[in-house]
Design a protein around this motif. Structure first.
Motif, PDB file in Angstrom:
ATOM      1  N   LEU A  94       0.821  -1.214   0.000  1.00  0.00           N
ATOM      2  CA  LEU A  94       0.000   0.000   0.000  1.00  0.00           C
ATOM      3  C   LEU A  94       0.854   1.263   0.000  1.00  0.00           C
ATOM      4  N   ILE A  95       2.073   1.167   0.516  1.00  0.00           N
ATOM      5  CA  ILE A  95       2.904   2.363   0.698  1.00  0.00           C
ATOM      6  C   ILE A  95       3.181   3.088  -0.618  1.00  0.00           C
ATOM      7  N   PRO A  96       3.609   2.397  -1.702  1.00  0.00           N
ATOM      8  CA  PRO A  96       3.852   3.130  -2.951  1.00  0.00           C
ATOM      9  C   PRO A  96       2.584   3.634  -3.617  1.00  0.00           C
ATOM     10  N   VAL A  97       1.433   3.032  -3.321  1.00  0.00           N
ATOM     11  CA  VAL A  97       0.167   3.516  -3.879  1.00  0.00           C
ATOM     12  C   VAL A  97      -0.288   4.761  -3.128  1.00  0.00           C
ATOM     13  N   ALA A  98      -0.156   4.739  -1.810  1.00  0.00           N
ATOM     14  CA  ALA A  98      -0.547   5.903  -1.010  1.00  0.00           C
ATOM     15  C   ALA A  98       0.386   7.094  -1.289  1.00  0.00           C
ATOM     16  N   ARG A  99       1.678   6.826  -1.324  1.00  0.00           N
ATOM     17  CA  ARG A  99       2.729   7.825  -1.633  1.00  0.00           C
ATOM     18  C   ARG A  99       2.976   8.824  -0.524  1.00  0.00           C
ATOM     19  N   THR A 100       1.922   9.358   0.093  1.00  0.00           N
ATOM     20  CA  THR A 100       2.101  10.408   1.103  1.00  0.00           C
ATOM     21  C   THR A 100       1.509   9.973   2.438  1.00  0.00           C
ATOM     22  N   ARG A 101       1.978  10.618   3.516  1.00  0.00           N
ATOM     23  CA  ARG A 101       1.411  10.343   4.835  1.00  0.00           C
ATOM     24  C   ARG A 101      -0.072  10.692   4.872  1.00  0.00           C
ATOM     25  N   ASP A 102      -0.446  11.757   4.191  1.00  0.00           N
ATOM     26  CA  ASP A 102      -1.850  12.187   4.202  1.00  0.00           C
ATOM     27  C   ASP A 102      -2.755  11.123   3.579  1.00  0.00           C
ATOM     28  N   ASP A 106      -4.197  16.151   5.318  1.00  0.00           N
ATOM     29  CA  ASP A 106      -4.914  16.848   4.254  1.00  0.00           C
ATOM     30  C   ASP A 106      -5.935  15.910   3.619  1.00  0.00           C
ATOM     31  N   PRO A 107      -7.238  16.150   3.817  1.00  0.00           N
ATOM     32  CA  PRO A 107      -8.248  15.242   3.260  1.00  0.00           C
ATOM     33  C   PRO A 107      -8.284  15.257   1.736  1.00  0.00           C
ATOM     34  N   ASN A 108      -7.799  16.311   1.113  1.00  0.00           N
ATOM     35  CA  ASN A 108      -7.784  16.372  -0.349  1.00  0.00           C
ATOM     36  C   ASN A 108      -6.964  15.253  -0.973  1.00  0.00           C
ATOM     37  N   GLU A 109      -6.027  14.691  -0.201  1.00  0.00           N
ATOM     38  CA  GLU A 109      -5.205  13.600  -0.716  1.00  0.00           C
ATOM     39  C   GLU A 109      -6.029  12.349  -1.005  1.00  0.00           C
TER      40      GLU A 109
END
Length: 300
Positions: A153-161, A243-246
């Protein structure tokens, strides 16, 4: 002139009559009454959504937590997690900690919107978070607060948000008691299946009946669980200063990662990414308002 065989009175045969037919109808009626009583007596209002949901009164939060713990132990016995000192584990645990810290205020705020008191079953959760090496782009939170994030999941999510949005979504499933709701729905479906068998339906007819119940009731209900978890999870992430926009970019990438292999929405337990994004966009003003209300400014 036709000669009648011995015992042939010439009268047309009686269909579906007799004691057996009457008993069958009584048994069918009994199952239908039982199913109706089960449904009506186990409905409750959910303060997170304001909706009426089905939760078997015999399935208490304690039982849910026990089942969650058992499942968690079985998973970790089969899939060895990363060391807690691993940087990925530390980062995931930090995100989880920030989300959990906002469960109280978000639960109270959502319940207040529906004129209800917040649930407190989650206060008995014994939270635990692990990261599991796997190509799966997935995460879960079991009843009782047992969580895991797969490294895929980490590379798909990309960001902490974006990761916070996913983890908030999974925490929301546990808060909303979706596990207990699914078990209750399965019991209701079993009652329907027994009613069909008692009513004389053959195997193919029973299969058709269960398919109709699945497409008309069980699958839409499962998709509604996902939509509810999206909303509650988004509010948790926003309140925890993410940031919910993520969420929009996240679900665009999730759709791309599936390679277009997802089944049609009507036959799936999950909304398709397009429907999900549209719903999240509609929720964004509310999420930003939660961020403004509950995200404490960092210390100077």
């Amino acid at each position: 002139m036709r000669r009648q065989s011995f015992g042939d009175s010439g009268a047309a045969p009686r269909r579906g009559g007799g004691l057996f037919g009457n008993v069958r109808w009584l048994v069918l009626l009994g199952f239908l009454v039982y199913g109706g009583c089960y449904y009506l007596s186990n409905r409750t209002e959910d303060p997170y959504t304001g909706q009426t949901v089905l939760i078997d009164g015999a399935i208490g939060p304690e039982q849910e937590r026990a089942l969650g713990l058992q499942a968690y132990r079985e998973i970790l016995a089969q899939e060895r997690p990363l060391d807690p000192a691993d940087p990925a584990s530390q980062e995931i645990r930090e995100i989880a900690s920030r989300l959990i810290a906002k469960v109280d205020v978000v639960s109270a705020a959502l319940a207040s919107e529906h004129g209800m008191r917040a649930q407190d079953h989650w206060r008995q959760f014994e939270w635990d978070v692990n990261v599991i090496p796997s190509e799966q782009a997935n995460a879960f939170c079991l009843p009782g607060g047992k969580m895991a994030v797969y490294t895929g999941l980490i590379p798909v999510a990309r960001t902490r948000d974006a990761m916070a949005v996913v983890m908030g979504h999974e925490i929301a499933h546990a808060l909303l008691r979706h596990g207990a709701q699914r078990m209750s729905q399965q019991k209701l479906a079993q009652i329907g299946q027994m009613a069909g068998a008692a009513g004389g339906l053959d195997a193919q007819q029973q299969q058709m009946m269960m398919a109709a119940m699945g497409y008309g009731y069980l699958l839409p209900y499962a998709r509604s669980h996902e939509t509810q978890a999206d909303e509650v999870g988004l509010m948790l992430a926003a309140a925890a200063c993410y940031d919910p926009n993520e969420a929009i970019g996240l679900w665009e990438r999730m759709g791309q990662s599936s390679g277009g292999q997802a089944p049609p929405e009507f036959s799936s337990t999950h909304p398709n990414p397009g429907s999900r994004i549209q719903n999240l966009q509609a929720l964004m003003p509310k999420a930003l308002e939660y961020r403004q209300r509950f995200c404490a400014p960092p210390p100077s």
